[in-house]
Design a protein around this motif. Structure first.
Motif, PDB file in Angstrom:
ATOM      1  N   ASP A 102      -8.262  -6.338   5.319  1.00  0.00           N
ATOM      2  CA  ASP A 102      -8.851  -5.119   5.867  1.00  0.00           C
ATOM      3  C   ASP A 102      -7.762  -4.135   6.319  1.00  0.00           C
ATOM      4  OD1 ASP A 102     -10.197  -3.174   7.354  1.00  0.00           O
ATOM      5  OD2 ASP A 102     -11.575  -4.610   8.272  1.00  0.00           O
TER       6      ASP A 102
ATOM      7  N   ARG B  89       0.844  -1.212   0.000  1.00  0.00           N
ATOM      8  CA  ARG B  89       0.000   0.000   0.000  1.00  0.00           C
ATOM      9  C   ARG B  89       0.872   1.251   0.000  1.00  0.00           C
ATOM     10  NH1 ARG B  89      -4.365  -3.172   3.886  1.00  0.00           N
ATOM     11  NH2 ARG B  89      -5.704  -3.826   2.154  1.00  0.00           N
TER      12      ARG B  89
ATOM     13  N   THR C 141     -17.023  -6.988   8.152  1.00  0.00           N
ATOM     14  CA  THR C 141     -15.771  -6.427   8.670  1.00  0.00           C
ATOM     15  C   THR C 141     -15.763  -6.531  10.199  1.00  0.00           C
ATOM     16  OG1 THR C 141     -16.580  -4.154   8.973  1.00  0.00           O
ATOM     17  CG2 THR C 141     -15.693  -4.716   6.800  1.00  0.00           C
TER      18      THR C 141
ATOM     19  N   TRP D  80     -21.090  -4.479  -1.074  1.00  0.00           N
ATOM     20  CA  TRP D  80     -21.168  -5.159   0.224  1.00  0.00           C
ATOM     21  C   TRP D  80     -20.811  -4.239   1.394  1.00  0.00           C
ATOM     22  CZ3 TRP D  80     -16.853  -4.662   3.088  1.00  0.00           C
ATOM     23  CH2 TRP D  80     -15.719  -4.204   2.390  1.00  0.00           C
TER      24      TRP D  80
ATOM     25  N   HIS E 178     -12.679  -5.290  -5.088  1.00  0.00           N
ATOM     26  CA  HIS E 178     -13.229  -6.175  -4.068  1.00  0.00           C
ATOM     27  C   HIS E 178     -12.090  -6.809  -3.257  1.00  0.00           C
ATOM     28  CE1 HIS E 178     -15.466  -9.459  -2.251  1.00  0.00           C
ATOM     29  NE2 HIS E 178     -16.578  -8.852  -2.627  1.00  0.00           N
TER      30      HIS E 178
ATOM     31  N   HIS F 245     -15.758 -12.894   4.921  1.00  0.00           N
ATOM     32  CA  HIS F 245     -15.203 -12.136   3.798  1.00  0.00           C
ATOM     33  C   HIS F 245     -16.335 -11.523   2.966  1.00  0.00           C
ATOM     34  CE1 HIS F 245     -12.955 -11.286   0.138  1.00  0.00           C
ATOM     35  NE2 HIS F 245     -11.843 -11.484   0.827  1.00  0.00           N
ATOM     36  N   PRO F 246     -16.128 -10.282   2.477  1.00  0.00           N
ATOM     37  CA  PRO F 246     -17.166  -9.626   1.679  1.00  0.00           C
ATOM     38  C   PRO F 246     -17.672 -10.460   0.492  1.00  0.00           C
ATOM     39  CG  PRO F 246     -15.528  -8.019   2.326  1.00  0.00           C
ATOM     40  CD  PRO F 246     -15.004  -9.364   2.787  1.00  0.00           C
TER      41      PRO F 246
ATOM     42  N   GLN G 155     -17.604  -3.588  11.761  1.00  0.00           N
ATOM     43  CA  GLN G 155     -19.064  -3.753  11.710  1.00  0.00           C
ATOM     44  C   GLN G 155     -19.524  -4.719  12.803  1.00  0.00           C
ATOM     45  OE1 GLN G 155     -20.189  -5.667   8.073  1.00  0.00           O
ATOM     46  NE2 GLN G 155     -22.379  -5.273   8.308  1.00  0.00           N
TER      47      GLN G 155
END
Lengths: 286, 286
Positions: free
Chosen positions: B186, A120, B159, A185, A147, B147-148, B162
């Motif tokens: 994440d 990143r 997540t 999502w 995603h 996982h999404p 969440q």
């Protein structure tokens, strides 16, 4: 939100599959009244940049985005330099096409690496190096969060919030390309799309659908309406937040749509336009 | 962090595949010195709850979690009632096993629905209804964010942030099961794991690895060390934040590990223990 018209749609060339040429895509856009096109660079290369620009300009099509630059994380300096040179070429191509943005798929982990934080960091450094050339060429860079299932091999930027934080650190040349397939999502998808619009950073908005079950991680995207994404809600939210760009259709579908004649794919696509902002359809599906 | 020992590992029965019985899993745990086991309810049903409890207790194994309750969103009241009754049975089973938690896979969209917000509302209501019975039975509920890529059909909690927000609204009976496979991508994985530990809500920690490329959305998980997840970093972060529970190994691998003899899978698994917290391995992979 008034019903979307074909003029508000852009056709991403990937939707027609690897077999279709840029000429096929332009012909389809003209026949069905699309307002724009989003070419992949391999399709430009097949005809050459100048002829491609003429072809698209003569058809009166806007270019909603050029796919793609990016792929920043690299295992060594040589690979990094190669990426940088390619990204500079991509900026020139986007400028020649007068594209609304150059879409950046930022890349995942370099071979053998597990260092997502380092990757990143390389992404941020890589985009920072593109800012001056992009500014000089008048090209805006659109970071496309992919995603999370692509974090390892394609893009280590995986949420709208992460992409927008990057934008704010990098400057006004940078925005995002939001794709419903990659972001639907996310519990924060609506507020983050609105944040992007308010900041004038929503440079592209991509449509397809998420199929249940999904058979393949890469090439099993659905036609709008065939999956589970609440498209009316997402389209409404960006329209309400002031998005006035094109709605780009990008469907990777090796086993279904890529095997259909162009006319079947594009006519089906237009038939789905009403459901993109019909509350009725939305409620039916609750 | 001192090297993990087999005594700190728990074997999720799914790791041995659908063909292995609870007895096979317990035998394997004893042979290789695992400290715990995490049974799926179908494996309990095959032998019966009381015999299963005896089998596990006689082996001196802790139960790091019972898999699973949840699946809250439903299309109608009848389906909701059926889920509720099944979740009450799951609480009783978790109590009988003295499980550290009952893992909740919360469910995705009801058939025909695109209303992710409504589904998430049903999840919160469904867990709220389990609080009193869970408290009475002395069972803690562990929300597992998936996982999404499973948001549509398996879990609309995707997540750690969440899941933790849900926990804070619901109360002390509720915590999370954090699985590296679901959460490694994440950008906030480390701070959220630490937040969970500080709040005494990290009830389970699951290990496997993310393979590149991943061939199947459900059953292509990797053995620790065969994928791209920075496991030392994640294991270290929960240990540093005070996690003292077991490290549960849950590998869904239809095409590889499920086809191996139990001895091959379990001995390989123990061989990978050192890399789970060796900085060397971590750096080699940068």
């Amino acid at each position: 939100m008034p019903p979307l018209t074909a003029q508000q749609l852009s056709l991403n060339t990937a939707t027609l599959g690897p077999g279709a040429s840029l000429r096929d895509a332009v012909r389809g856009c003209l026949k069905y009244g699309f307002g724009g096109i989003a070419p992949w660079r391999d399709k430009l290369a097949e005809v050459g940049l100048a002829p491609a620009c003429r072809l698209i300009r003569d058809a009166g099509l806007q270019v909603s985005g050029l796919c793609r630059g990016g792929m920043f994380p690299a295992a060594d300096r040589a690979a990094r330099e190669k990426n940088r040179a390619d990204n500079l070429r991509a900026i020139e191509e986007a400028a020649a096409l007068e594209a609304a943005c150059l879409v950046l798929v930022v890349g995942g982990l370099p071979a053998g690496s597990k260092d997502l934080i380092g990757a990143r960091q390389q992404v941020e450094e890589g985009i920072a190096e593109m800012l001056a050339p992009a500014r000089a060429a008048g090209v805006r860079l659109a970071i496309e969060p992919l995603h999370p299932m692509y974090a390892g091999d394609r893009a280590c930027v995986n949420t709208l919030a992460q992409a927008l934080a990057l934008c704010e650190r990098l400057g006004p040349e940078v925005g995002i390309a939001a794709d419903v397939y990659h972001t639907w999502w996310d519990p924060d998808v609506i507020p983050q799309l609105q944040r992007a619009c308010r900041a004038q950073r929503l440079l592209a908005f991509h449509l397809s659908d998420w199929l249940v079950p999904t058979q393949h991680l890469l090439t099993d995207r659905g036609m709008m309406g065939d999956g589970v994404i609440d498209l009316p809600r997402l389209c409404q939210s960006v329209a309400d937040a002031g998005y006035r760009g094109l709605y780009e259709v990008e469907i990777f579908s090796a086993d279904h749509w890529w095997r259909q004649p162009v006319d079947v794919t594009l006519s089906t696509l237009l038939q789905r336009l009403p459901m993109l902002n019909s509350k009725e359809d939305h409620n039916e599906n609750r």
